[in-house]
Structure formats: structure tokens, C-alpha cells
Design an enzyme around this catalytic site. Structure first.
Site, mmCIF file in Angstrom:
data_model
loop_
_atom_site.group_PDB
_atom_site.id
_atom_site.type_symbol
_atom_site.label_atom_id
_atom_site.label_comp_id
_atom_site.label_asym_id
_atom_site.label_seq_id
_atom_site.Cartn_x
_atom_site.Cartn_y
_atom_site.Cartn_z
ATOM 1 N N CYS A 272 106.452 28.983 48.514
ATOM 2 C CA CYS A 272 107.821 29.341 48.145
ATOM 3 C C CYS A 272 108.807 28.812 49.199
ATOM 4 O O CYS A 272 109.076 27.622 49.219
ATOM 5 C CB CYS A 272 107.923 30.849 47.926
ATOM 6 S SG CYS A 272 109.240 31.258 46.781
ATOM 7 N N HIS B 75 103.691 31.865 43.877
ATOM 8 C CA HIS B 75 102.925 32.682 44.840
ATOM 9 C C HIS B 75 101.463 32.828 44.413
ATOM 10 O O HIS B 75 101.096 33.832 43.813
ATOM 11 C CB HIS B 75 103.568 34.068 44.973
ATOM 12 C CG HIS B 75 104.884 34.020 45.657
ATOM 13 N ND1 HIS B 75 105.013 34.137 47.030
ATOM 14 C CD2 HIS B 75 106.130 33.830 45.175
ATOM 15 C CE1 HIS B 75 106.298 34.033 47.354
ATOM 16 N NE2 HIS B 75 106.989 33.849 46.248
ATOM 17 N N GLU C 294 99.026 33.590 46.156
ATOM 18 C CA GLU C 294 98.332 34.664 46.891
ATOM 19 C C GLU C 294 98.182 35.930 46.060
ATOM 20 O O GLU C 294 97.279 36.729 46.302
ATOM 21 C CB GLU C 294 99.053 34.967 48.214
ATOM 22 C CG GLU C 294 100.414 35.659 48.117
ATOM 23 C CD GLU C 294 101.601 34.704 47.944
ATOM 24 O OE1 GLU C 294 101.391 33.566 47.500
ATOM 25 O OE2 GLU C 294 102.736 35.112 48.248
HETATM 26 N N1 GLN Z 1 114.576 32.404 49.785
HETATM 27 C C1 GLN Z 1 113.993 31.440 48.914
HETATM 28 C C2 GLN Z 1 114.535 31.557 47.493
HETATM 29 O O1 GLN Z 1 115.114 32.541 47.135
HETATM 30 C C3 GLN Z 1 112.481 31.566 48.890
HETATM 31 C C4 GLN Z 1 112.024 32.867 48.314
HETATM 32 C C5 GLN Z 1 110.593 33.168 48.652
HETATM 33 O O2 GLN Z 1 110.007 32.544 49.527
HETATM 34 N N2 GLN Z 1 110.001 34.161 48.012
HETATM 35 O O3 GLN Z 1 114.375 30.645 46.718
#
Ligand code: GLN
Length: 537
Positions: free
Chosen positions: A382, A508, A510
Site C-alpha cells: 500500500c 493488503h 497480509e
Molecule cells: N496513505 C495512503 C493512501 O491513503 C496509503 C494507505 C495505506 O497504506 N493503507 O492511499
């Protein structure tokens, strides 16, 4: 006949109630029962989405995009119970619903009260899951500690389950602490008090899971039984396991926890087949090789902020027959660090996880640059993928001012930005992309080979995206786009060219890894890190 097990906690928090509930769930599943898991959080927040990691650790995201307590992650890792918004109940949700009904005039002029209106709403939510077709047992973990003001309505609703369903359909498991005082003597008094508190509200526990530094002897179990009215055989010793949390189902099974549960609830279930768990523990215990992963984030001082990533890295190790050692590196301190060789000494892979806000970003960019140029396996999740793109634009395209509009709203080269900004629709603002959705993987990419598929489903939790105005120039400079949304509008995965393992994903993975079914990306990342270690030896 559907059965209900309530798991409460006594003495103090952080005893591992989530893992205890999840382990019990896994044992019942091994006996061929269909189990459902529910977490009750007595706080007033409607969900965990607005809570800082400093307050509450990781925010766990379900397929349907609910932002929940990290214990749901434990349920996902230990059981196959499907999880959604409905499996996470908070005081905020319950009151919101009851007040909404009151405003709609649905209580027909009656006084709205904790009993029965709040407790009825709690019971309704539990029954919605527990009474579903095919479900045998629902395990409901009540967060917090018995005696907390906030949990009283939930405990009252649990007590009413005995009244509503009868003793044979409801079981109470109480997780408690048996502390050791100086000299190592184990003390039962706090447990006597916490069971006393439960009894005051009409709940007699059927099983005690006693957390202690070591195994309780028969004498102590008899003493606890005498004071609490719990049968000695149901006073289970939940001693600290030496190796991995995945040993806990085995520890409980050895003490016949699942037998006691099925007997009490009069369930006719086959014997436990625990081979899969035994296998995980055997691999973990017998592995003599360690792979060291540097996790570069800004919440590294806190346990549990990166819980699912931590566990998924351990699972990737198990899949490769090695142990993963995770070294937490504070990204903010890394910014000031001159000698990265020293920081990453003896680290075979670098992972930059998700996160929000500007603090510590430069340190993550430095870590990505170090991994890219030194050809160290790098996994960006992410925010960690967005960092990869920013670093690539700065280093390879020479755009020193490349950034994300999250950190630098007026930046001249916004390689990461909100979709709304890209389309110049400012008024819409950013809404979070949440939950499970499809990504298409492009043939010939590393990620497609790892998944052995061109269509995958993973969970998201982010607002910002790789900017489409920069997609082509980044690709022309060598950055590989490995995954996109089915309409090709959004970038889902990137890869570094000419690198042993440099991969970033916007989703994600994970959240989808289990010890008995490690996620392929984590398995592959650990394998690449292991190869690096072997090449160096
Ligand atoms: N802050 C970034 C976004 O909003 C990444 C979010 C995250 O890593 N969950 O896109």
C-alpha cells in the site's frame, strides 16, 4: 441446535483473549463443526477505522470493507469462519441503531432502556450470525475486562442467553491471569476476584483459561476450582508457549478443552484432527535457519500495529521451512541515519508497510532506494508501493520534487494523487477504497508468476493512487506495472526491472495469510530473502 460460547477476560487486558477464542474456534473446526466468530468491542467508536494505531493497533479490514479490531485477524488466521461487518460489534453501533429506531418512533412511546432495548439489539446482532443455516457454534469474544463499566450491557446480554436458550446451549469461558510474585509463586487471588465479579452479574464460568508463566500443577488447579466452582478438569493451564502462538490450539487440546466443550454443549462431534497445526508447529520448532526482514514503518514502537504483516512474514517462513526474524526499523529515525549499511546489516529483505500521513516518509523512500540499488528483496504494501513509485520518479526520472499529494498537496510532480484530483473534481474529496476487489495481473510479470493466475481478489484500504498522467513515463523509464483494476483505470502492483525481488502492491495481502495456508507473495518474498542469505554465505 445452535450453540453459543462467550469468552470473557479477567484481571487485566492484553492476556490474549483473541488468540484464545480463535484457538478454541480452530479446535472445534478440527472436530468438523461449523464455527462463527464475533468480536464485541465495548468502546463507543462505531468502528476502528477512525482510531489511531497508537490507541488500538492494526485496523483489520474484512472482505466487505469493514474496518475492525485486530482480533478479527486472529480469527482469520486460526479459523475459516467468514468475517464481515456483522462479526464486529461495538457499543457505538448498538446505540446508533437503537437511537435511530427511537427517532423513527419505532418504540411506540415506550421508555428506551439498557434492559431490554440495548440488550435486545446486542442479542439480535449475535443471533443474526449464530442462527444462520448450517452454523453449529458461535464464539463471541467480549472485549475489555470483566468489571469495566462499558462491558456491562454486553455481559448482561450474554447472561440472558442462558435464560433464552437454556444451559446446554451456552458456555462461558473466562480467560484470567495467575501472576507469579517474587520467588515465582503463582497467585490465584486476582482470579478469585474476577470470577466473583462475573458471578455478581449472574454468570458462572464453565471453563477457566489460566494465563501463567508456567504450567499450573494439580494442587493449584484444585484450589482454583474450590474457589470458583469450576471443575478441576475445566481449569485449563494457558501457560506461556515458548515458540509460536500456533502451538496454543495444541496446548488446549492436550488438556482436553475441546472434549469439555462438546460434552457440556452436548454436541456429537468426531475427534479432533490436528495434523495441520501440528505440522506448522513442527516446522517452526525444527527450523534452524533464520531469515531477517527489516520492517520500516513509523509505528514500530508499538506491538500489534503491524500484526497481520508480522504474522504473514512468519507464515512465509514456515512455507520455506525457516524462521522469520522481524527487525522493526523506525522510518523517522532512518531519515537522519547516514550509514544505511549499518542499519540494514544482516537484513535479507526490506518491507515497507501501509500507513497514513507525511511523518517518516523520507525514511521509507531511503529504504526503498537502498533496497533497489543494493538489489535487496523489497516488498512494498500500500503506502510501501506508493513510496516505490515516488522513489523511482525521483531517482530514475530525475523528478526531485515527485511526491504524493497526501504529503505535499501542491507538489509539481504528483506521481501519487487522489483520483478526484486527477480528474480535477475537487469537491468530491477522497473517499477510502475499502474491501475486496479484483485485480488483473499482466502476463510475464513476476507477480503473475507468483500467483499463478491473471485474476486475483485482495482487500484494499487506501485513498491515493498512482497518477495516470505519470503511468506511461514511469513505464517508459522501466517501472513495470504488474497489476491493474479490471477496467485498467488504477495501478494495483508495480515491479522494479533488473532486480531479484522488488514488488509493490496497492492492496493488503497480509489479511489473507494463514499459518496453514501462507500467502504466495509472502512465501515468495521470504524465499527471495533466503536466496540472498544463501548467496552471501
Ligand atoms: N496513505 C495512503 C493512501 O491513503 C496509503 C494507505 C495505506 O497504506 N493503507 O492511499
Amino acid at each position: 441446535m445452535k450453540k453459543y460460547i462467550f469468552v470473557t477476560g479477567g484481571v487485566c487486558s492484553s492476556l490474549g483473549k483473541g488468540i484464545a477464542a480463535a484457538s478454541l474456534g480452530s479446535l472445534l473446526e478440527c472436530r468438523d463443526l461449523k464455527v462463527r466468530m464475533i468480536k464485541i468491542d465495548p468502546y463507543i467508536n462505531v468502528d476502528a477505522g477512525t482510531m489511531s494505531p497508537y490507541q488500538h493497533g492494526e485496523v483489520y479490514v474484512t472482505d466487505d470493507g469493514a474496518e475492525t479490531d485486530l482480533d478479527l485477524g486472529n480469527y482469520e488466521r486460526f479459523t475459516s469462519s467468514p468475517l464481515s461487518q456483522k462479526n464486529s460489534i461495538t457499543t457505538g453501533q448498538i446505540y446508533q441503531e437503537v437511537i435511530k429506531k427511537e427517532r423513527e418512533g419505532r418504540f411506540l412511546g415506550r421508555t428506551v432502556q439498557v434492559i431490554p432495548h440495548i440488550t435486545d439489539e446486542i442479542k439480535k446482532r449475535i443471533l443474526q450470525i449464530g442462527e444462520e443455516d448450517g452454523v453449529d457454534v458461535t464464539i463471541i469474544e467480549i472485549g475489555g475486562t470483566v468489571g469495566d463499566i462499558e462491558s456491562i450491557p454486553f455481559l448482561e446480554a450474554a447472561r440472558q442467553f442462558i435464560h433464552d436458550k437454556g444451559k446446554k446451549r451456552v458456555l462461558f469461558v473466562h480467560l484470567t491471569l495467575i501472576p507469579a510474585v517474587a520467588g515465582g509463586e503463582l497467585k490465584t487471588k486476582p482470579t478469585q476476584h474476577s470470577v466473583g465479579t462475573l458471578r455478581e452479574i449472574g454468570i458462572q464460568p464453565d471453563i477457566l483459561l489460566c494465563r501463567a508463566p508456567y504450567k499450573l500443577d494439580e494442587g493449584l488447579r484444585n484450589k482454583i476450582s474450590l474457589f470458583t466452582n469450576v471443575e478441576t478438569e475445566a481449569v485449563i493451564s494457558a501457560y506461556d508457549v515458548k515458540t509460536s502462538i500456533y502451538e496454543i490450539p495444541l496446548v488446549y487440546h492436550d488438556q482436553k478443552l475441546d472434549d469439555i466443550v462438546v460434552q457440556h454443549l452436548e454436541i456429537d462431534a468426531p475427534h479432533c484432527i490436528l495434523d495441520a497445526w501440528q505440522n506448522v508447529v513442527n516446522i517452526y520448532n525444527s527450523s534452524s535457519v533464520t531469515v531477517s526482514i527489516g520492517l520500516v514503518g513509523k509505528y514500530v514502537d508499538l506491538n500489534d500495529t503491524y500484526k497481520s504483516i508480522h504474522e504473514a512474514l512468519v507464515h512465509g517462513g514456515i512455507a520455506n521451512g525457516v524462521r522469520t526474524e522481524i527487525r522493526y526499523i523506525d522510518s523517522e529515525s532512518l531519515e537522519k541515519e547516514k550509514d544505511l549499511d549499518k542499519v540494514f546489516d544482516q537484513v535479507q529483505g526490506i518491507l515497507v508497510p501501509g500507513g497514513f500521513g507525511q511523518r517518516g516518509i523520507q525514511g521509507m523512500i531511503d529504504a526503498a532506494r537502498y533496497a533497489r540499488t543494493r538489489k535487496i528483496p523489497y516488498f512494498g504494501i500500500c503506502l510501501g508501493m506508493q513510496v516505490m513509485v515516488i522513489e523511482y520518479a525521483r531517482s530514475i526520472l530525475g523528478m526531485d520534487d515527485a511526491d504524493s499529494t497526501e504529503f505535499f498537496p501542491t507538489c509539481p510532480n504528483p506521481v501519487i494523487s487522489l483520483l478526484a484530483e486527477q480528474a480535477d473534481i475537487k469537491a468530491l474529496g477522497g473517499t477510502m477504497r475499502l474491501g475486496r476487489s479484483e485485480s488483473r495481473l499482466l502476463p510475464g510479470t513476476k507477480i503473475a508468476t507468483i500467483y499463478t493466475s491473471d485474476s486475483i481478489f485482495e482487500r484494499h484500504r487506501h485513498r491515493y493512487e498512482v497518477s495516470n498522467s505519470y503511468r506511461k513515463v514511469l513505464q517508459d523509464a522501466g517501472l513495470i506495472v504488474g497489476g491493474v483494476t479490471p477496467d485498467e483505470a488504477l495501478v494495483e502492483a508495480v515491479e522494479w526491472p533488473d532486480h531479484p525481488w522488488g514488488l509493490g502492491v496497492q492492496f493488503h495481502p497480509e489479511f489473507n495469510s494463514k499459518p496453514i495456508k501462507p500467502h504466495p507473495l509472502f512465501t515468495s518474498f521470504i524465499k527471495a530473502s533466503l536466496d540472498k542469505k544463501r548467496n552471501e554465505q
